[in-house]
Enzyme design. Structure first.
Site: not given
Ligand SMILES: NC(=O)c1ccc[n+]([C@@H]2O[C@H](COP(=O)([O-])OP(=O)(O)OC[C@H]3O[C@@H](n4cnc5c(N)ncnc54)[C@H](O)[C@@H]3O)[C@@H](O)[C@H]2O)c1
Length: 317
Positions: A32, A74, A139, A207, A269
């Site tokens: 991370d 991400a 995205y 949603r 949206d």
């Molecule tokens: N939260 C949601 O509702 C949701 C819905 C659909 C998909 N997602 C996907 O789920 C995954 C996790 O999302 P989340 O909500 O926990 O977000 P988050 O931002 O809490 O977690 C993302 C993590 O990735 C790390 N990160 C970001 N860029 C990085 C890089 N370049 N190198 C290494 N680490 C990096 C961040 O520090 C963080 O710990 C993501 O891929 C996101 O796109 C989330």
């Protein structure tokens, strides 16, 4: 017991997945860059590699001796990806290809994170894995790109993968102060501070809210479903909730009647976003176990404990 690499393991969903894997007796290494994730979210027994997910050398080192990789790192904010199109592409798509490439060298199976954002303007209800993807954001386009490259990874590089499309994830650990937080954590945060809830649009947009521990369970189950066919799974409940219903439920559970204000609908949206959990159920044996009311209670309790405030009576029921 296995050893896993979790990219993005210090983030909201990633930290819950790490805890689930640890509880199952597995060993976990996290990669991370701590851009939004926090070191404190993972327990001291977890090895942390602070690195960029697009850094191939760091990935090669982090993947040594692991049995599988869960890839969640991400830039998870649609707004931030809109603002920094090329920069977010580097993390969200190039980073994912780097993960696939490093994993293919050792034939390490990868469960990676796509998103319900790939559906974009699709109006089918419920949304299924077979619904044509029509992303409407940078995205969503990059998440669809991850799925296409997973297909290539299987066909050309013989890499087994599974992709997860989470719908609206909520629960403890989601930062309500972040402008990019999901609507549930924003609303819960505002209600507990006695502030007005602002709904964009008429509040009738629907949603599919899924509790974070349920999403972590889909990820873990998908490691058993990886294949070179690059299967994709919706992580959803199948239950529709309008944003207005959500606001009312949060106010009921918190015992606070917040002011509700309406603002202009956000551009792009999506009106209806409800998934079909059938494939995850039949192929992975997964079904969501936490209903919205219980999940909201746990979220409100967590927020109260974070603030050091007493848990509101209604939330405890
Ligand atoms: N939260 C949601 O509702 C949701 C819905 C659909 C998909 N997602 C996907 O789920 C995954 C996790 O999302 P989340 O909500 O926990 O977000 P988050 O931002 O809490 O977690 C993302 C993590 O990735 C790390 N990160 C970001 N860029 C990085 C890089 N370049 N190198 C290494 N680490 C990096 C961040 O520090 C963080 O710990 C993501 O891929 C996101 O796109 C989330």
């Amino acid at each position: 017991m296995s050893k896993y690499l979790v990219t993005g393991g210090c983030g909201f969903i990633g930290s819950h997945l790490v805890n689930l894997l640890l509880a199952g007796g597995h060993t976990v290494r996290v990669l991370d860059d701590l851009s939004t994730g926090r070191r404190e979210t993972i327990s001291s027994g977890v090895e942390l590699v602070v690195a960029d997910v697009a850094d191939r050398a760091a990935l090669d080192t982090a993947m040594r001796d692991v049995d599988g990789c869960f890839h969640l790192a991400a830039i998870a904010s649609v707004e931030q990806c809109t603002r920094d199109w090329a920069g977010s592409h580097r993390v969200n798509l190039t980073g994912t290809i780097a993960v696939f490439e490093a994993a293919a060298v050792r034939r390490i199976p990868v469960v990676y994170t796509s998103s319900a954002a790939v559906f974009g303007s699709a109006s089918e209800r419920p949304l299924r894995e077979t619904t044509p993807a029509t992303p409407i954001s940078a995205y969503g386009a990059d998440k669809l790109g991850c799925e296409l490259h997973a297909r290539v990874a299987g066909l050309v590089y013989d890499l087994p993968t599974a992709g997860i499309r989470p719908f609206n994830v909520y629960g403890p650990g989601q930062d309500p102060r972040s402008p990019y937080s999901g609507v549930i954590s924003l609303f819960c945060g505002l209600v507990s501070e006695g502030k007005t809830l602002t709904i964009n649009g008429d509040g009738q947009q629907v949603r599919d809210f899924i509790y974070v521990d349920d999403v972590a369970r889909v990820f873990a189950a998908a490691m058993g479903g990886v294949s070179t066919d690059a299967r994709i799974y919706c992580a959803c409940t199948g239950h529709p909730t309008s944003v207005l219903e959500l606001a009312k439920l949060i106010s009921e559970l918190s015992g606070v009647a917040p002011k509700i204000a309406f603002a202009e609908a956000r551009r792009g949206d999506v009106r209806n976003s409800v998934g079909d959990p059938a494939r995850a159920r039949s192929e992975l044996g997964f079904s969501a176990s936490v209903d919205l009311r219980s999940g909201l209670r746990r979220t409100l309790e967590w927020m109260a404990s974070e603030r050091g405030a007493p848990v509101m009576a209604a939330a405890r029921r």
